[in-house]
Design an enzyme around this catalytic site. Structure first.
Site, PDB file in Angstrom:
ATOM      1  N   GLU A 184       0.818  -1.215   0.000  1.00 33.21           N
ATOM      2  CA  GLU A 184       0.000   0.000   0.000  1.00 33.21           C
ATOM      3  C   GLU A 184       0.853   1.269   0.000  1.00 33.21           C
ATOM      4  O   GLU A 184       1.228   1.792   1.052  1.00 33.21           O
ATOM      5  CB  GLU A 184      -0.943   0.027   1.212  1.00 33.21           C
ATOM      6  CG  GLU A 184      -1.848   1.253   1.227  1.00 33.21           C
ATOM      7  CD  GLU A 184      -2.825   1.271   2.394  1.00 33.21           C
ATOM      8  OE1 GLU A 184      -3.607   2.246   2.490  1.00 33.21           O
ATOM      9  OE2 GLU A 184      -2.812   0.328   3.212  1.00 33.21           O
ATOM     10  N   LYS A 232      -2.409  -2.044  -3.263  1.00 33.38           N
ATOM     11  CA  LYS A 232      -3.472  -1.210  -2.686  1.00 33.38           C
ATOM     12  C   LYS A 232      -3.052   0.252  -2.807  1.00 33.38           C
ATOM     13  O   LYS A 232      -2.454   0.816  -1.891  1.00 33.38           O
ATOM     14  CB  LYS A 232      -3.731  -1.581  -1.223  1.00 33.38           C
ATOM     15  CG  LYS A 232      -4.838  -0.739  -0.590  1.00 33.38           C
ATOM     16  CD  LYS A 232      -5.179  -1.173   0.828  1.00 33.38           C
ATOM     17  CE  LYS A 232      -6.229  -0.226   1.423  1.00 33.38           C
ATOM     18  NZ  LYS A 232      -6.698  -0.645   2.760  1.00 33.38           N
TER      19      LYS A 232
END
Length: 337
Positions: free
Chosen positions: A178, A220
Site C-alpha cells: 500500500e 493497494k
C-alpha cells in the site's frame, strides 16, 4: 500445502469477481477519532462489539473476500465467543492483518515520513499466521506539495514495502503493498498523476530487487484525484487519469489492484470504482479495499448501542453490495436509494 500453493490459493480467494477487501485495521488513535465522531468511547469492549457486529453481518462474504484486522482484533472473539478469524472463515472470508507499526518523521527530509515495523517482523508474521491470518498489509504515505515527495522519501518507503513483501511471501502470506499518495493539499489531478507514477515506478523497482513474486501480491494504491482543497474531478476524469498512470507502471503479472478510499466519501469511492471498471477489461482485477468508505454508515447506525445490530449490519452490507456492483461496472446512483 506448500508455500507457493498457499500463496496461490489465498490470491484466488482475494480476487474473486464481485468482491473486495474490507479494511477494519484502524489503530487505536484512528478508531478513537471515528468513535468520537459518533459520541462513543474507544474502549476495548466497544471496539470488540462494533467489529463483532459488522464482521458477523449475514451474507458479508457475498461481497467481501478478505478483511484486514488490527492486531488486537486478530486475537479477540466475537460476541458469541467465536474467534474473529474463525468467524470470517465461516463466511468464506480470508482473515488478514496490518503489520506495520505506523509512521515517524524521515530523518533529513522535512515534512516527510517513513513507516516502521520491520524489526522482528519475521517472528510476528509467524505468530499472526498461527492465529489464522493468511495475508498482511503494510502502508506507506507520500505527501504532495510543489516539491514533495523527495526522491529520498520515495526510495526509502519503496524499499520498506519491498522488504516487507518479501518477508510475507517467504512464509506463505500474501502481501498487500500500500503506497498511498495522500489527498491532503490543493494540488491538481495532474500533479497527483505525476507523483503517483513516480512512486509506483520506484515501488516496483524495489519489488524486483527483492525478488517479490508479483503474481502473489495485491497492490493497494490511491486513485488519481485532485487534492482535497481543489475542485473535485468527475468519476470519468478520475478513472481515465488513474488508468493512464497504472498502464505505465503496474505489470500485468499483478493479479489485483484493490484501491484505498483515501478520504473519499462512501458514495464517491463507489462511483469512482465503477467508472474505472466501465473503461473495459484491464490486465488486473480492479477492486476495493476501503475502510471508512465501507464502515462510516455502519458506525453511525451503531452509535455505541447493541440494540442497533440490525441497522449496523444492513449499513455495512449495503456499502459492500454497492461496491461489489462497482467491481463489474454495474453500479448506478439509483442503487443508493
Amino acid at each position: 500445502m506448500g508455500i507457493q500453493a498457499e500463496l496461490t490459493a489465498t490470491i484466488e480467494k482475494l480476487v474473486q469477481p464481485g468482491k473486495g477487501i474490507l479494511a477494519a485495521d484502524e489503530s487505536h488513535p484512528t478508531i478513537a477519532k471515528r468513535f468520537k465522531a459518533i459520541g462513543v468511547e474507544s474502549s476495548e469492549d466497544n471496539r470488540r462489539e462494533y467489529r463483532s457486529l459488522i464482521l458477523s453481518a449475514p451474507g458479508l462474504g457475498e461481497f467481501i473476500s478478505g478483511v484486514i484486522l488490527f492486531e488486537e482484533t486478530l486475537r479477540q472473539s466475537s460476541l458469541d465467543l467465536t474467534p474473529f478469524p474463525d468467524l470470517l472463515e465461516s463466511q468464506g472470508i480470508v482473515p488478514g492483518i496490518k503489520v506495520d507499526k505506523g509512521k515517524k518523521p524521515l530523518i533529513n527530509a522535512p515534512g516527510e515520513e517513513i513507516t516502521y515495523g520491520l524489526d522482528g517482523l519475521d517472528d510476528r508474521l509467524e505468530i499472526y499466521r498461527s492465529q489464522g491470518a493468511r495475508f498482511a498489509k503494510w502502508r506507506d504515505v507520500f505527501y504532495i506539495t510543489d516539491t514533495l515527495p523527495s526522491r529520498q522519501a520515495i526510495e526509502a518507503n519503496a524499499e520498506m514495502l519491498a522488504r516487507y513483501a518479501a518477508l510475507c511471501q517467504s512464509i506463505g502470506m500474501v502481501p498487500i503493498v500500500e503506497p498511498e499518495v495522500l489527498m491532503d493539499g490543493e494540488h491538481s489531478i495532474g500533479r497527483c498523476a505525476e507523483v503517483s507514477e513516480a512512486v509506483l515506478k520506484e515501488v516496483f523497482q524495489a519489488l524486483y530487487r527483492h525478488r517479490v513474486e508479483l503474481e502473489s501480491m495485491i497492490l493497494k494504491p490511491n486513485m488519481v484525484t485532485p487534492g482535497k482543497g481543489s475542485p473535485k474531478a468527475t468519476p470519468e476524469q478520475v478513472a481515465e487519469a488513474t488508468l493512464a498512470v497504472f498502464r505505465r507502471t503496474v505489470p500485468a503479472a499483478v493479479p489485483g489492484i484493490n484501491f484505498l478510499s483515501g478520504g473519499q466519501a462512501p458514495d464517491e469511492a463507489t462511483r469512482n470504482l465503477n467508472a474505472l471498471n466501465n473503461l473495459g477489461p484491464q490486465p488486473w482485477a480492479l477492486s476495493f479495499s476501503y475502510g471508512r468508505a465501507l464502515q462510516e454508515p455502519a458506525q453511525h447506525a451503531w452509535a455505541g448501542s447493541l440494540e442497533n445490530r440490525a441497522a449496523t449490519q444492513q449499513a455495512i452490507l449495503k456499502r459492500a453490495r454497492l461496491n461489489g456492483a462497482a467491481r463489474s461496472g454495474s453500479y448506478s446512483p439509483e442503487m443508493e436509494e
